[in-house]
Design an enzyme around this catalytic site. Sequence first.
Site, PDB file in Angstrom:
ATOM      1  N   GLU A  50       0.814  -1.226   0.000  1.00  0.00           N
ATOM      2  CA  GLU A  50       0.000   0.000   0.000  1.00  0.00           C
ATOM      3  C   GLU A  50       0.845   1.273   0.000  1.00  0.00           C
ATOM      4  OE1 GLU A  50      -0.588  -2.653   1.833  1.00  0.00           O
ATOM      5  OE2 GLU A  50      -2.691  -3.242   1.572  1.00  0.00           O
ATOM      6  N   PHE A 112     -11.973  -7.318  13.764  1.00  0.00           N
ATOM      7  CA  PHE A 112     -10.883  -7.796  12.909  1.00  0.00           C
ATOM      8  C   PHE A 112     -10.464  -6.704  11.916  1.00  0.00           C
ATOM      9  CE2 PHE A 112      -9.573 -10.044   8.939  1.00  0.00           C
ATOM     10  CZ  PHE A 112      -8.342 -10.479   9.413  1.00  0.00           C
ATOM     11  N   GLN A 113      -9.175  -6.435  11.850  1.00  0.00           N
ATOM     12  CA  GLN A 113      -8.595  -5.419  10.963  1.00  0.00           C
ATOM     13  C   GLN A 113      -9.193  -4.039  11.165  1.00  0.00           C
ATOM     14  OE1 GLN A 113      -8.431  -7.117   6.929  1.00  0.00           O
ATOM     15  NE2 GLN A 113      -6.429  -7.954   7.505  1.00  0.00           N
ATOM     16  N   LYS A 162     -17.630  -0.856   5.829  1.00  0.00           N
ATOM     17  CA  LYS A 162     -18.037  -1.843   4.829  1.00  0.00           C
ATOM     18  C   LYS A 162     -19.545  -1.812   4.556  1.00  0.00           C
ATOM     19  CE  LYS A 162     -17.270  -6.541   3.277  1.00  0.00           C
ATOM     20  NZ  LYS A 162     -16.721  -7.866   3.557  1.00  0.00           N
ATOM     21  N   MET A 479      24.169   9.253   2.473  1.00  0.00           N
ATOM     22  CA  MET A 479      23.860  10.492   3.181  1.00  0.00           C
ATOM     23  C   MET A 479      24.129  10.347   4.683  1.00  0.00           C
ATOM     24  SD  MET A 479      22.909  13.565   2.941  1.00  0.00           S
ATOM     25  CE  MET A 479      21.971  14.087   1.525  1.00  0.00           C
TER      26      MET A 479
HETATM   27  C1  LIG Z   1      18.082  14.888   2.159  1.00  0.00           C
HETATM   28  C2  LIG Z   1      17.350  16.175   1.957  1.00  0.00           C
HETATM   29  C3  LIG Z   1      18.048  17.354   1.780  1.00  0.00           C
HETATM   30  C4  LIG Z   1      17.403  18.545   1.517  1.00  0.00           C
HETATM   31  N1  LIG Z   1      18.129  19.665   1.256  1.00  0.00           N
HETATM   32  C5  LIG Z   1      17.505  20.783   0.823  1.00  0.00           C
HETATM   33  C6  LIG Z   1      18.244  21.915   0.364  1.00  0.00           C
HETATM   34  O1  LIG Z   1      19.457  21.941   0.363  1.00  0.00           O
HETATM   35  N2  LIG Z   1      17.548  22.974  -0.100  1.00  0.00           N
HETATM   36  C7  LIG Z   1      16.179  22.985  -0.155  1.00  0.00           C
HETATM   37  O2  LIG Z   1      15.608  23.965  -0.632  1.00  0.00           O
HETATM   38  N3  LIG Z   1      15.475  21.964   0.301  1.00  0.00           N
HETATM   39  C8  LIG Z   1      16.091  20.849   0.765  1.00  0.00           C
HETATM   40  N4  LIG Z   1      15.338  19.777   1.169  1.00  0.00           N
HETATM   41  C9  LIG Z   1      13.873  19.871   1.122  1.00  0.00           C
HETATM   42  C10 LIG Z   1      13.297  20.523   2.360  1.00  0.00           C
HETATM   43  O3  LIG Z   1      13.218  19.581   3.397  1.00  0.00           O
HETATM   44  C11 LIG Z   1      11.872  21.087   2.074  1.00  0.00           C
HETATM   45  O4  LIG Z   1      11.052  20.055   1.585  1.00  0.00           O
HETATM   46  C12 LIG Z   1      11.878  22.181   1.041  1.00  0.00           C
HETATM   47  O5  LIG Z   1      12.910  23.102   1.283  1.00  0.00           O
HETATM   48  C13 LIG Z   1      10.542  22.914   1.061  1.00  0.00           C
HETATM   49  O6  LIG Z   1      10.365  23.572  -0.138  1.00  0.00           O
HETATM   50  P1  LIG Z   1       9.445  24.846  -0.265  1.00  0.00           P
HETATM   51  O7  LIG Z   1       9.834  25.896   0.703  1.00  0.00           O
HETATM   52  O8  LIG Z   1       9.418  25.198  -1.700  1.00  0.00           O
HETATM   53  O9  LIG Z   1       8.018  24.394   0.266  1.00  0.00           O
HETATM   54  P2  LIG Z   1       6.922  23.344  -0.179  1.00  0.00           P
HETATM   55  O10 LIG Z   1       6.952  22.225   0.770  1.00  0.00           O
HETATM   56  O11 LIG Z   1       6.924  23.039  -1.619  1.00  0.00           O
HETATM   57  O12 LIG Z   1       5.646  24.201   0.227  1.00  0.00           O
HETATM   58  C14 LIG Z   1       5.038  25.064  -0.646  1.00  0.00           C
HETATM   59  C15 LIG Z   1       4.636  26.356   0.027  1.00  0.00           C
HETATM   60  O13 LIG Z   1       3.889  27.088  -0.943  1.00  0.00           O
HETATM   61  C16 LIG Z   1       2.571  27.314  -0.485  1.00  0.00           C
HETATM   62  N5  LIG Z   1       1.682  27.145  -1.611  1.00  0.00           N
HETATM   63  C17 LIG Z   1       1.203  25.998  -2.136  1.00  0.00           C
HETATM   64  N6  LIG Z   1       0.423  26.245  -3.196  1.00  0.00           N
HETATM   65  C18 LIG Z   1       0.408  27.586  -3.348  1.00  0.00           C
HETATM   66  C19 LIG Z   1      -0.223  28.459  -4.268  1.00  0.00           C
HETATM   67  N7  LIG Z   1      -0.973  28.008  -5.275  1.00  0.00           N
HETATM   68  N8  LIG Z   1      -0.043  29.780  -4.104  1.00  0.00           N
HETATM   69  C20 LIG Z   1       0.706  30.278  -3.078  1.00  0.00           C
HETATM   70  N9  LIG Z   1       1.339  29.491  -2.201  1.00  0.00           N
HETATM   71  C21 LIG Z   1       1.194  28.165  -2.333  1.00  0.00           C
HETATM   72  C22 LIG Z   1       2.330  26.343   0.632  1.00  0.00           C
HETATM   73  O14 LIG Z   1       1.385  26.868   1.526  1.00  0.00           O
HETATM   74  C23 LIG Z   1       3.728  26.175   1.224  1.00  0.00           C
HETATM   75  O15 LIG Z   1       3.984  27.176   2.177  1.00  0.00           O
HETATM   76  C24 LIG Z   1      15.985  18.573   1.471  1.00  0.00           C
HETATM   77  C25 LIG Z   1      15.275  17.411   1.686  1.00  0.00           C
HETATM   78  C26 LIG Z   1      15.935  16.202   1.903  1.00  0.00           C
HETATM   79  C27 LIG Z   1      15.124  14.974   2.080  1.00  0.00           C
HETATM   80  C1  LIG Z   2      12.144   5.647   5.384  1.00  0.00           C
HETATM   81  C2  LIG Z   2      13.404   6.340   5.756  1.00  0.00           C
HETATM   82  N1  LIG Z   2      14.231   5.797   6.679  1.00  0.00           N
HETATM   83  C3  LIG Z   2      15.377   6.430   7.005  1.00  0.00           C
HETATM   84  C4  LIG Z   2      15.739   7.604   6.414  1.00  0.00           C
HETATM   85  C5  LIG Z   2      17.047   8.312   6.792  1.00  0.00           C
HETATM   86  N2  LIG Z   2      17.945   8.337   5.636  1.00  0.00           N
HETATM   87  C6  LIG Z   2      18.086   9.435   4.865  1.00  0.00           C
HETATM   88  S1  LIG Z   2      19.139   9.195   3.588  1.00  0.00           S
HETATM   89  C7  LIG Z   2      19.443   7.614   4.047  1.00  0.00           C
HETATM   90  C8  LIG Z   2      20.389   6.752   3.265  1.00  0.00           C
HETATM   91  C9  LIG Z   2      19.986   6.540   1.874  1.00  0.00           C
HETATM   92  O1  LIG Z   2      20.869   5.621   1.271  1.00  0.00           O
HETATM   93  P1  LIG Z   2      20.834   5.337  -0.283  1.00  0.00           P
HETATM   94  O2  LIG Z   2      19.442   5.114  -0.724  1.00  0.00           O
HETATM   95  O3  LIG Z   2      21.813   4.263  -0.608  1.00  0.00           O
HETATM   96  O4  LIG Z   2      21.265   6.721  -0.912  1.00  0.00           O
HETATM   97  P2  LIG Z   2      22.704   7.444  -0.913  1.00  0.00           P
HETATM   98  O5  LIG Z   2      22.664   8.450   0.174  1.00  0.00           O
HETATM   99  O6  LIG Z   2      23.739   6.409  -0.682  1.00  0.00           O
HETATM  100  O7  LIG Z   2      22.776   8.061  -2.255  1.00  0.00           O
HETATM  101  C10 LIG Z   2      18.737   7.289   5.201  1.00  0.00           C
HETATM  102  C11 LIG Z   2      18.801   6.000   5.896  1.00  0.00           C
HETATM  103  C12 LIG Z   2      14.830   8.143   5.475  1.00  0.00           C
HETATM  104  N3  LIG Z   2      15.068   9.312   4.870  1.00  0.00           N
HETATM  105  N4  LIG Z   2      13.700   7.483   5.135  1.00  0.00           N
END
Ligand SMILES: Cc1cc2nc3c(=O)[nH]c(=O)nc-3n(C[C@H](O)[C@H](O)[C@H](O)COP(=O)(O)OP(=O)(O)OC[C@H]3O[C@@H](n4cnc5c(N)ncnc54)[C@H](O)[C@@H]3O)c2cc1C
Ligand SMILES: Cc1ncc(C[n+]2csc(CCOP(=O)(O)OP(=O)(O)O)c2C)c(N)n1
Lengths: 578, 163
Positions: A50, A112-113, A162, A479
Amino acid sequence: MELNGAQIVIQSLKDEGVEFIFGYPGGAVLHLYDAIFQQDDVKHILVRHEQGATHAADGYARATGKPGVVLVTSGPGATNAVTGIATAYMDSIPMVIISGQVPSPVIGSDAFQEVDMVGITRPCVKHNFLVKDVTKLAETIKKAFYVATTGRPGPVVVDVPKDITDPRIKVPYKYPKKVSIRSYNPAVTGHKGQIKKAVDLLLTAQKPIIYSGGGVILGEASKELTEFAHTLGFPVTNTLMGLGAYPSTDKQFVGMLGMHGTYEANMAMHESDVIIAIGARFDDRVTGKLDEFCPHAQIIHIDVDPASISKTVKVAIPIVGQVKPVLEQMLELIRESKKKPSKKALENWWNQIDQWRAVKCLEYDRESRLIKPQYVIEQLYEVTKGEAYVTSDVGQHQMWAAQYYPFDKPRRWINSGGLGTMGFGLPAAIGVKLAFPDSDVACVTGDASIQMCIQELSTALQYKTPVKIINLNNSYMGMVRQWQEFSYESRYSHSYMDTIPEFVKLAEAYGHVGMRIDKPEEVRPALEEAFAMKDRTVFLDILTDRTENVYPMIESGKGHHDMTLRVAPGTSTDRELA
Amino acid sequence: MRHIISILIENESGALSRVAGLFSARGYNIESLTVAPTEDPSLSRMTLVTRGSDDIIEQITKQLNKLIDVVKLIDLADSDHIERELMMAKIKTTEQTREEIRSLAAIFRGSIIDVTPTTYVVEMTGPSSKLDAFIAAIDGDTIIEVVRSGPTGISRGEKGLHL
Ligand SMILES: Cc1cc2nc3c(=O)[nH]c(=O)nc-3n(C[C@H](O)[C@H](O)[C@H](O)COP(=O)(O)OP(=O)(O)OC[C@H]3O[C@@H](n4cnc5c(N)ncnc54)[C@H](O)[C@@H]3O)c2cc1C
Ligand SMILES: Cc1ncc(C[n+]2csc(CCOP(=O)(O)OP(=O)(O)O)c2C)c(N)n1
Ligand SMILES: [Mg+2]
């Protein structure tokens, strides 16, 4: 027309214009599955877990802008969907999840479930409903779509006991054309006075920057943003979620900002005097240390959700409204205004930005005998001519995809930003490919992430969704390893798996093509070969340099101007650049 | 700062848990919460007392407004308003103390609504501080139990919170 509850659900989806339901059957939804069996307007995609259903529906929604639809059974089916629901919630993705529930008379008896789906999902949905009356079913579904797709979009759960879908109970059916909810009236246009103030401030700016985000994509405002930026001549930076909202190859684009953003984007933010944040939410990955965030700037913020405004960073001029009409309103004022942005100031500003650009923060060792992950993404960009839909999982590979594949169009870059859900990439790619069967779809993933929803390879075969899986295999949770290298003196606690499956064989076992690539010169031909196989899902297991790190990086607790950059290509030491 | 937020919310099952859930999920504190249907049975009125800096209160009201079931809300602390709380206090009595408790209750405009040979139940409404003062005036050892509704409030003047 008289229909039973199960038929009402399916007919409502059809009347809503739904193409695909991503789902998995079980006891509580058997009536619904019987109704699905007896029609073929709405296509059901049977996933293998799912979570896969939710991510596939999510990928479909991100690529098309239409809401994704999920159907799961009660109990474990419902709980398995929760990760995907939360993923969609964090990134504001429109989705409607129909979950089966035990029959109304036994709700609350630990039947159940039985799980309290409304209770479990409450903190990670925009709204949820428990249907108590079959005569309200169609209206409830309409409301679910209305809430999911308007204002700040998000997932909505409709929990259906259901007995509500009992085939023996028929009631008159009419799908409402429109619904209104008295307590829900999301803003559209912005406050005129605020917009005027914002334009005045923009036109006096000396060192302005446009910081745009996912809201521009969600609000279909890329065209307006581009026009806005071109009219003003200001630099543009995008969040991870905003990539593609502004063409990345445009000369005014300075790259992504934040933790793994470019040096020029973060320095420009830090030194700017006026920032206009457009559909972005000042996430902590973006701001870094809040006390040091943009110390010289006055901030304008356009967002449809008032709660996003001044949540972490206080802004001077809030504008609540949809990006598209607000930008149109602003553009009109800018065009009418006699005042123009200062040419001289902008020239100085661009000179400064060009100096930051000259640091070439994304350079890497191109001479290496090992496959550099950055190189793979660059080649992917070339082979797909920059036109592919690219989904990703979570980790280093995600950041490299974001940094080295310049997206010029919105909805092409599909990743889990807010929740950072490993396992997202493959099912999302399947959802995208179903929506755009003639486009190239690549899933950039890692050796750890891909194993979190690998079962969906089976779905890909069943529905003939030939996506290309680009596994940047560094035999590490890269990472995590990187953070351990930087912050825990390279104590690589459980970021390495002793056993990684033979992905080629695994792909073959699922009926797909597998390729293993371990030399740089093989990368390009392999990608070409894979994308030439139009009707096959191809798993490219690419063995990359295991020690590679993502740069630049703002380490935790630091400000934008305090980035860690890569030193000379090839060395793994780094230095601080103030 | 203490704020008293008055909310008009759909009278639906689950609406209360959305509000309570929001507070616990986001780490906001709730000092008290009262809720009851209004003259329009499709709506409930909730009064919530919370504490926080201006920034936090701003987020609280925005987040509450974001809940689909919330129709309207006001922060009563923003304007002139009246607050009342209902209290019932069960107090041990003796021949000797009965008169004293009766007169104390009268001073605080309370009334005695239940009498047994050994107890009184005193009912009292007023601002929370008045109820606190009454309790402070009673010998603590004689209090069997105290039930308080938590404050509810209404703004002064012509304005009101309605659809
Ligand atoms: C490993 C990892 C590393 C990351 N590193 C970075 C990084 O270096 N830099 C980075 O930027 N992010 C990074 N992120 C992502 C970060 O966690 C956030 O998801 C991201 O920065 C949010 O983007 P955003 O501000 O565009 O907001 P979003 O989550 O896209 O939110 C959108 C915003 O716009 C508003 N909005 C939506 N629709 C409308 C509309 N029609 N009109 C007006 N407003 C609207 C919403 O209310 C909200 O406030 C990383 C994520 C991961 C998993
Ligand atoms: C469901 C979930 N569990 C744990 C994490 C924490 N986490 C972030 S990056 C990462 C490692 C990812 O490894 P891989 O897919 O091999 O990518 P790489 O960083 O090596 O490119 C983990 C465990 C997560 N983001 N999501
Ligand atoms: Mg890895």
